[in-house]
Design a protein around this motif. Structure first.
Motif, PDB file in Angstrom:
ATOM      1  N   ARG A 140     145.228 126.196  47.556  1.00  0.00           N
ATOM      2  CA  ARG A 140     144.292 127.298  47.734  1.00  0.00           C
ATOM      3  C   ARG A 140     144.813 128.283  48.782  1.00  0.00           C
ATOM      4  NH1 ARG A 140     137.864 125.501  47.449  1.00  0.00           N
ATOM      5  NH2 ARG A 140     137.551 126.533  45.428  1.00  0.00           N
ATOM      6  N   VAL A 141     145.410 127.767  49.828  1.00  0.00           N
ATOM      7  CA  VAL A 141     146.004 128.647  50.840  1.00  0.00           C
ATOM      8  C   VAL A 141     147.143 129.467  50.228  1.00  0.00           C
ATOM      9  CG1 VAL A 141     147.370 128.679  52.958  1.00  0.00           C
ATOM     10  CG2 VAL A 141     145.321 127.251  52.821  1.00  0.00           C
ATOM     11  N   ALA A 157     147.603 113.074  49.657  1.00  0.00           N
ATOM     12  CA  ALA A 157     146.146 113.035  49.571  1.00  0.00           C
ATOM     13  C   ALA A 157     145.670 114.193  48.699  1.00  0.00           C
ATOM     14  CB  ALA A 157     145.534 113.144  50.962  1.00  0.00           C
ATOM     15  N   PRO A 158     144.831 113.943  47.692  1.00  0.00           N
ATOM     16  CA  PRO A 158     144.366 115.039  46.830  1.00  0.00           C
ATOM     17  C   PRO A 158     143.727 116.191  47.597  1.00  0.00           C
ATOM     18  CG  PRO A 158     143.862 112.933  45.818  1.00  0.00           C
ATOM     19  CD  PRO A 158     144.384 112.622  47.183  1.00  0.00           C
ATOM     20  N   LEU A 159     142.980 115.893  48.661  1.00  0.00           N
ATOM     21  CA  LEU A 159     142.377 116.965  49.454  1.00  0.00           C
ATOM     22  C   LEU A 159     143.458 117.874  50.036  1.00  0.00           C
ATOM     23  CD1 LEU A 159     140.114 118.446  50.912  1.00  0.00           C
ATOM     24  CD2 LEU A 159     140.180 116.661  52.683  1.00  0.00           C
ATOM     25  N   GLN A 160     144.517 117.275  50.535  1.00  0.00           N
ATOM     26  CA  GLN A 160     145.600 118.061  51.123  1.00  0.00           C
ATOM     27  C   GLN A 160     146.230 118.978  50.086  1.00  0.00           C
ATOM     28  OE1 GLN A 160     149.223 115.949  52.255  1.00  0.00           O
ATOM     29  NE2 GLN A 160     149.223 117.030  54.220  1.00  0.00           N
ATOM     30  N   VAL A 161     146.450 118.483  48.881  1.00  0.00           N
ATOM     31  CA  VAL A 161     147.048 119.301  47.826  1.00  0.00           C
ATOM     32  C   VAL A 161     146.123 120.460  47.474  1.00  0.00           C
ATOM     33  CG1 VAL A 161     147.860 119.327  45.437  1.00  0.00           C
ATOM     34  CG2 VAL A 161     148.369 117.364  46.909  1.00  0.00           C
ATOM     35  N   ALA A 162     144.819 120.180  47.335  1.00  0.00           N
ATOM     36  CA  ALA A 162     143.865 121.238  47.010  1.00  0.00           C
ATOM     37  C   ALA A 162     143.844 122.308  48.093  1.00  0.00           C
ATOM     38  CB  ALA A 162     142.475 120.641  46.819  1.00  0.00           C
ATOM     39  N   ALA A 177     137.631 121.929  49.663  1.00  0.00           N
ATOM     40  CA  ALA A 177     138.961 122.408  50.077  1.00  0.00           C
ATOM     41  C   ALA A 177     138.869 123.874  50.479  1.00  0.00           C
ATOM     42  CB  ALA A 177     139.956 122.223  48.939  1.00  0.00           C
ATOM     43  N   GLN A 178     139.230 124.154  51.698  1.00  0.00           N
ATOM     44  CA  GLN A 178     139.204 125.527  52.207  1.00  0.00           C
ATOM     45  C   GLN A 178     140.537 126.227  51.915  1.00  0.00           C
ATOM     46  OE1 GLN A 178     136.463 126.809  53.537  1.00  0.00           O
ATOM     47  NE2 GLN A 178     135.355 124.862  53.363  1.00  0.00           N
TER      48      GLN A 178
END
Length: 335
Positions: free
Chosen positions: A93-94, A84-89, A158-159
């Motif tokens: 970032r983390v 999922a693109p959100l998961q990658v972002a 994305a946090q």
């Protein structure tokens, strides 16, 4: 030489050793590569291949970064359609927050596996058949840069939001990757260790079609890296023996009989058929093998031929100590 050298590692599982051994050996190799002066250390994403333990690149990036201090660590790459693109972002970032200025995000569109395993990863035949890498990439960026106000995902970011996305590379083993990287205005890494396209054509397309996007993190000028397979040893004979074992591993993979990376002794005792030899010969054209000086000259010629700005070396050798030695010998010759 002015071109920097980096490492691409697949966590090869050698015969007589375990997948857990391979993962620990990747960390040891990263520490050695840092001490030798390599610029980047990237890990791959592959699934359901008995000779490769590199199935969870994000975990390996975090672990390698924790066990090193200066070398850049990244993905070579994250196969975006598997995630999922959100998961990658969020994940990158983390990683960037924990290791600021040391993380690279390499993105690919291949599954990194067979079709059945790809289906298991992507959960539907529609997702398996979709050719929507540009849309997925745009979505990934939008979780960082923001969606249009009327987009259904506009409330999502994305946090952590106070951390930039690491530098993005688009990977390719075909001309499509060059075109995608050029259109996105990001760096391009060509898989010269197995890609069937001419790397000179791929790099030329990338440079000619590159367009700066003006987006945060995008480049103003094209920047490329060529991945190459290389094995250096103290003698030509030993390098050839090590290469013969790597070739046997590829022969088995191409014949749908994958297994652990064989030793040079196992390769020497193997009963090679004419078809095996043909497959090995087709694989040999991707590899630069010999003494450190021969390998340094050979990979320099490959970089010059396509105009690559950087080189990334992948070395499949059965014994982890000999694999580390290959990288050390090459860097000494390079300098």
């Amino acid at each position: 030489m002015s071109i920097s050298l980096s490492v691409l590692d697949l966590s090869p599982i050698a015969s007589g050793r375990t997948g857990a051994d391979a993962l620990r050996e990747t960390v040891q190799l990263a520490q050695a590569a840092e001490s030798f002066g390599y610029h980047r250390f990237w890990v791959a994403e592959h699934h359901n291949i008995p000779s490769v333990a590199s199935s969870a690149p994000v975990i390996m990036i975090a672990t390698v970064a924790d066990h090193t201090t200066t070398i850049r660590v990244g993905a070579g790459g994250i196969m975006l359609p598997n995630h999922a693109p959100l998961q990658v972002a969020e994940q990158f970032r983390v990683l960037e927050a924990l290791h600021p200025g040391r993380i690279d995000l390499g993105l690919g569109r291949a599954p990194g596996t067979d079709q059945l395993t790809a289906l298991a990863l992507r959960r539907s035949r529609e997702a398996l058949m979709a050719n929507d890498f540009p849309q997925q990439y745009a979505e990934l960026l939008a979780y960082v840069e923001g969606f249009p106000t009327d987009h259904p995902f506009a409330p999502i970011s994305a946090q952590p939001t106070d951390v930039p996305l690491p530098p993005v590379w688009i990977l390719g083993s075909s001309l499509y990757g060059a075109q995608a990287a050029a259109a996105a205005g990001v760096a391009f890494a060509y898989a010269g260790h197995f890609g069937e396209a001419d790397p000179r054509e791929a790099m030329q397309i990338y440079r000619e079609e590159f367009r700066p996007t003006g987006k945060p993190g995008a480049l103003t000028q094209p920047h490329s890296m060529l991945a190459v397979a290389a094995i250096a040893a103290d003698s030509e004979q030993r390098a050839a023996e090590l290469q013969r074992a790597a070739a046997l591993s590829m022969v088995r993979l191409r014949q749908n009989k994958p297994g652990p990376l064989p030793s040079p002794e196992q390769a020497a005792a193997y009963d090679w058929t004419p078809l095996d030899e043909q497959i090995a010969a087709s694989f040999a054209r991707f590899a630069t093998v010999g003494t450190p000086e021969q390998v340094a000259e050979g990979i320099a010629q490959r970089a010059a031929a396509c105009g690559a700005d950087e080189l990334m070396i992948t070395t499949n050798v059965h014994d982890p100590a000999e694999r580390i030695a290959s990288y050390e010998l090459l860097m000494k010759a390079w300098n």
